[in-house]
Design a protein around this motif. Structure first.
Motif, PDB file in Angstrom:
ATOM      1  N   ILE A   1     -14.941  21.335  -2.334  1.00  0.00           N
ATOM      2  CA  ILE A   1     -15.376  20.652  -3.593  1.00  0.00           C
ATOM      3  C   ILE A   1     -14.338  21.145  -4.788  1.00  0.00           C
ATOM      4  O   ILE A   1     -14.245  20.173  -5.666  1.00  0.00           O
ATOM      5  N   THR A   2     -14.006  22.461  -4.777  1.00  0.00           N
ATOM      6  CA  THR A   2     -13.381  22.573  -5.942  1.00  0.00           C
ATOM      7  C   THR A   2     -11.837  22.191  -5.844  1.00  0.00           C
ATOM      8  O   THR A   2     -11.376  21.951  -6.883  1.00  0.00           O
TER       9      THR A   2
ATOM     10  N   PRO B   1     -22.929  27.271 -12.031  1.00  0.00           N
ATOM     11  CA  PRO B   1     -22.091  26.239 -11.695  1.00  0.00           C
ATOM     12  C   PRO B   1     -22.768  24.965 -12.169  1.00  0.00           C
ATOM     13  O   PRO B   1     -23.957  24.799 -11.957  1.00  0.00           O
ATOM     14  N   LYS B   2     -22.039  23.756 -12.537  1.00  0.00           N
ATOM     15  CA  LYS B   2     -22.765  22.708 -13.011  1.00  0.00           C
ATOM     16  C   LYS B   2     -23.162  21.733 -11.879  1.00  0.00           C
ATOM     17  O   LYS B   2     -23.763  21.055 -12.014  1.00  0.00           O
ATOM     18  N   SER B   3     -22.147  21.816 -10.984  1.00  0.00           N
ATOM     19  CA  SER B   3     -22.196  21.051  -9.771  1.00  0.00           C
ATOM     20  C   SER B   3     -23.282  21.425  -8.859  1.00  0.00           C
ATOM     21  O   SER B   3     -23.492  22.621  -8.358  1.00  0.00           O
ATOM     22  N   GLU B   4     -24.370  20.335  -8.377  1.00  0.00           N
ATOM     23  CA  GLU B   4     -25.410  21.025  -7.328  1.00  0.00           C
ATOM     24  C   GLU B   4     -24.703  21.278  -6.141  1.00  0.00           C
ATOM     25  O   GLU B   4     -25.220  22.075  -5.473  1.00  0.00           O
ATOM     26  N   LEU B   5     -23.549  20.660  -5.861  1.00  0.00           N
ATOM     27  CA  LEU B   5     -23.102  20.872  -4.561  1.00  0.00           C
ATOM     28  C   LEU B   5     -22.341  22.227  -4.460  1.00  0.00           C
ATOM     29  O   LEU B   5     -22.647  22.872  -3.428  1.00  0.00           O
ATOM     30  N   VAL B   6     -21.815  22.819  -5.339  1.00  0.00           N
ATOM     31  CA  VAL B   6     -21.520  24.170  -5.884  1.00  0.00           C
ATOM     32  C   VAL B   6     -22.533  25.099  -5.428  1.00  0.00           C
ATOM     33  O   VAL B   6     -22.379  25.924  -4.755  1.00  0.00           O
ATOM     34  N   ARG B   7     -23.610  24.896  -6.351  1.00  0.00           N
ATOM     35  CA  ARG B   7     -24.774  25.758  -6.321  1.00  0.00           C
ATOM     36  C   ARG B   7     -25.266  25.888  -4.902  1.00  0.00           C
ATOM     37  O   ARG B   7     -25.684  26.781  -4.272  1.00  0.00           O
TER      38      ARG B   7
ATOM     39  N   GLU C   1     -12.426  18.682  -7.285  1.00  0.00           N
ATOM     40  CA  GLU C   1     -12.697  18.646  -8.773  1.00  0.00           C
ATOM     41  C   GLU C   1     -11.184  18.925  -9.578  1.00  0.00           C
ATOM     42  O   GLU C   1     -11.010  18.609 -10.651  1.00  0.00           O
TER      43      GLU C   1
END
Length: 77
Positions: free
Chosen positions: A70-71, A9-15, A74
């Motif tokens: 988050i998703t 995943p590109k998002s640090e929050l998602v990771r 986005e």
């Protein structure tokens, strides 16, 4: 199986949410194993194990909520 390999995943929050979800799931599995007769030691504090299972379940729910939030944000942008 997936037709494409999973991508990071590109998002640090998602990771971060995925790490919390994964680590909590492993902890939950470990804590639940302690309740099995084969794994249980005579000194196992079942109340403490129960509290740990509840905490793991809470962390899983928290991580899932973060991912949904988050998703959703986005996808709306």
């Amino acid at each position: 199986c997936f037709p494409f390999p999973p991508q990071k995943p590109k998002s640090e929050l998602v990771r971060t949410s995925l790490r919390l979800l994964t680590s909590s799931a492993y902890r939950l599995q470990s804590e639940c194993k302690k309740t099995l007769p084969v794994e249980s030691c005579p000194g196992t504090d079942i109340q403490l194990v129960t509290q740990q299972v509840i905490q793991c379940a809470y962390d899983i729910a928290k991580a899932a909520k973060q991912l949904v939030t988050i998703t959703t944000k986005e996808n709306n942008n």
